[in-house]
Write a protein that holds these residues in place. Structure first.
Motif, PDB file in Angstrom:
ATOM      1  N   MET A 139      16.821  10.322 -43.448  1.00  0.00           N
ATOM      2  CA  MET A 139      16.946  11.721 -43.815  1.00  0.00           C
ATOM      3  C   MET A 139      18.207  12.269 -43.164  1.00  0.00           C
ATOM      4  SD  MET A 139      12.996  13.008 -43.328  1.00  0.00           S
ATOM      5  CE  MET A 139      13.288  14.677 -43.951  1.00  0.00           C
ATOM      6  N   PHE A 144      20.143  15.691 -42.531  1.00  0.00           N
ATOM      7  CA  PHE A 144      20.130  17.151 -42.595  1.00  0.00           C
ATOM      8  C   PHE A 144      21.561  17.650 -42.803  1.00  0.00           C
ATOM      9  CE2 PHE A 144      16.056  16.271 -40.790  1.00  0.00           C
ATOM     10  CZ  PHE A 144      15.245  17.231 -41.357  1.00  0.00           C
ATOM     11  N   ALA A 153      16.399  19.941 -50.609  1.00  0.00           N
ATOM     12  CA  ALA A 153      15.116  20.533 -50.233  1.00  0.00           C
ATOM     13  C   ALA A 153      15.276  21.534 -49.096  1.00  0.00           C
ATOM     14  CB  ALA A 153      14.132  19.441 -49.838  1.00  0.00           C
ATOM     15  N   ILE A 166      11.223  17.269 -50.759  1.00  0.00           N
ATOM     16  CA  ILE A 166      11.943  16.105 -50.235  1.00  0.00           C
ATOM     17  C   ILE A 166      11.757  14.914 -51.182  1.00  0.00           C
ATOM     18  CG2 ILE A 166      12.096  14.445 -48.339  1.00  0.00           C
ATOM     19  CD1 ILE A 166      11.113  16.731 -46.489  1.00  0.00           C
ATOM     20  N   SER A 183      16.740  22.885 -43.099  1.00  0.00           N
ATOM     21  CA  SER A 183      15.591  23.310 -42.295  1.00  0.00           C
ATOM     22  C   SER A 183      15.857  24.736 -41.814  1.00  0.00           C
ATOM     23  CB  SER A 183      15.406  22.358 -41.106  1.00  0.00           C
ATOM     24  OG  SER A 183      16.427  22.558 -40.139  1.00  0.00           O
ATOM     25  N   LEU A 200      19.466  17.956 -47.104  1.00  0.00           N
ATOM     26  CA  LEU A 200      18.245  18.590 -46.615  1.00  0.00           C
ATOM     27  C   LEU A 200      18.568  19.790 -45.730  1.00  0.00           C
ATOM     28  CD1 LEU A 200      16.363  15.319 -45.603  1.00  0.00           C
ATOM     29  CD2 LEU A 200      15.688  16.852 -47.464  1.00  0.00           C
ATOM     30  N   ASP A 228      17.342  10.508 -48.343  1.00  0.00           N
ATOM     31  CA  ASP A 228      17.623  11.854 -48.864  1.00  0.00           C
ATOM     32  C   ASP A 228      18.773  12.433 -48.057  1.00  0.00           C
ATOM     33  OD1 ASP A 228      17.605  14.491 -49.773  1.00  0.00           O
ATOM     34  OD2 ASP A 228      15.423  14.527 -50.006  1.00  0.00           O
ATOM     35  N   MET A 235       9.876  19.006 -41.778  1.00  0.00           N
ATOM     36  CA  MET A 235      10.598  18.274 -42.824  1.00  0.00           C
ATOM     37  C   MET A 235      10.546  16.772 -42.542  1.00  0.00           C
ATOM     38  SD  MET A 235      11.790  20.628 -44.947  1.00  0.00           S
ATOM     39  CE  MET A 235      13.238  20.021 -45.821  1.00  0.00           C
TER      40      MET A 235
END
Length: 272
Positions: free
Chosen positions: A36, A38, A234, A240, A11, A9, A6, A24
């Motif tokens: 992942m 970010f 997300a 997610i 946070s 993302l 992903d 997350m």
């Protein structure tokens, strides 16, 4: 193969999320994500409508650097974590954005259009006094204007973001209606080796398709584009990886055999 990376993302380092990065990551591990990335928000010169929102999208990058480093150490061996950024692009900010990118060792950079001629299409005011078609066309023109002056990014994010918020959303929207300007955008991306993001964040907005729509994804490939990343956008754990099976099916139907992941600003291709 399922998509297990992903690459979009947020946070609590982003102004529109209050979820700690650790929560997350724990969710990502629980659903089987392997990577992942970010991509916290940095939107310089954002037109805040309310005084209490001022600075909401001005990322505290130093704190973010510390946070992602801490999490990389804590979760080493359990999941691959990448240090990315989602830049809100506006033409007058090109040099400032380039200087910002040079200052930090980002592993992945999304260029996104959140502001068009001083207004965010998220708000109804963007559509006042003109047809939805005219508003969408102005938004796409702003992307083209961005591409003419800013080049230090890896993929363009949610290319038709505007359709999430239009008065009728994507009811009468299609690639064909904006073909001329979209082709110019996609040609520039493909020719310069820039990627296109498939963003499943359209799903919470009840759109018919993902962002961008399938015909845009297909046309990017026809024009020579190869680099596709997939991101959920997300801002909370339950989103997610949402819609990734659908994204994979769309990519295959458009003739793609691979999607891309980035490390050190370089793409690696993973078989679908």
């Amino acid at each position: 193969m399922p998509i297990l990376a992903d690459y979009h993302l947020h946070s609590s380092f982003s102004g529109d999320s209050d979820i700690p990065m650790e929560r997350m990551i724990e969710r990502g591990i629980a659903i089987g994500m392997e990577t992942m990335c970010f991509t916290e928000h940095m939107d310089m010169d954002y037109p805040y409508g309310k005084e209490e929102e001022s600075g909401l999208f001005d990322l505290d990058t130093a704190a973010y650097v510390r946070g992602i480093a801490r999490c990389k150490e804590e979760y080493e061996g359990r999941i691959h974590l990448r240090f990315g950024i989602e830049l809100g692009i506006q033409p007058h900010l090109a040099k400032e954005l380039e200087a910002y990118i040079r200052k930090y060792n980002f592993e992945f950079v999304i260029a996104s259009s959140h502001v068009c001629n001083g207004k965010d299409p998220y708000y109804a005011d963007f559509y006042k006094g003109r047809t939805q078609e005219r508003a969408y066309l102005e938004y796409f023109q702003s992307i083209l204007d961005n591409l003419k002056v800013f080049h230090d990014f890896d993929v363009y994010g949610h290319l038709d973001y505007v359709v999430r918020y239009g008065p009728e959303k994507d009811r009468d929207y299609s690639y064909g209606k904006y073909k001329d300007i979209l082709d110019e955008i996609l040609h520039r991306l493909a020719e310069s080796g820039k990627g296109l993001e498939v963003n499943t964040g359209a799903l919470p907005h009840k759109l018919k398709e993902l962002n961008p729509c399938t015909d845009i994804i297909k046309r990017y490939r026809e024009l020579g584009g190869e680099i596709i990343t997939v991101g959920s956008d997300a801002h909370s754990p339950e989103r997610i990886g949402e819609g990734f099976a659908r994204a994979a099916d769309i990519l295959k139907s458009c003739g793609y055999k691979y999607y891309a992941v980035f490390a050190g600003r370089k793409p690696e291709f993973v078989k679908l």
